[in-house]
Enzyme design. Sequence first.
Site, mmCIF file in Angstrom:
data_model
loop_
_atom_site.group_PDB
_atom_site.id
_atom_site.type_symbol
_atom_site.label_atom_id
_atom_site.label_comp_id
_atom_site.label_asym_id
_atom_site.label_seq_id
_atom_site.Cartn_x
_atom_site.Cartn_y
_atom_site.Cartn_z
ATOM 1 N N CYS A 138 0.844 -1.197 0.000
ATOM 2 C CA CYS A 138 0.000 0.000 0.000
ATOM 3 C C CYS A 138 0.879 1.246 0.000
ATOM 4 O O CYS A 138 2.095 1.159 0.117
ATOM 5 C CB CYS A 138 -0.950 0.009 1.193
ATOM 6 S SG CYS A 138 -0.158 0.243 2.788
ATOM 7 N N THR A 139 0.259 2.395 -0.126
ATOM 8 C CA THR A 139 1.017 3.643 -0.234
ATOM 9 C C THR A 139 1.842 3.933 1.008
ATOM 10 O O THR A 139 2.988 4.367 0.899
ATOM 11 C CB THR A 139 0.081 4.838 -0.521
ATOM 12 O OG1 THR A 139 -0.950 4.859 0.462
ATOM 13 C CG2 THR A 139 -0.523 4.737 -1.891
#
Length: 104
Positions: free
Chosen positions: A9-10
């Site tokens: 994920c970011t």
Amino acid sequence: MKIVCVAACTAGIAHTYIAREKLIKGARALNYDIQVETQGTIGTENPLTPEAIAAADVVILAVDIKINGEERFKGKRLVRVKTDVVIKSPVKFLEKVAGSLERA
């Protein structure tokens, strides 16, 4: 069905690991074999082996960012999805992937 997956994920924290856990639980519920590599803030964990990748029926990239090592999956059936999709409905998502493989 044999699945290998990369989750990222970011932020590289919560969604990465939640996606991993949801995919593993969903695969177990469906009696699928799954291995999930995470690429988070502390680096790569549970790295996929070349043997696992070669044996996989499908590669799932549950990612919100560009990952390292995507070239390892060249020539494999690849499904790219956002982490929130597998977090919300892992079983439904995996059933959809399996259905698309059966039709191919």
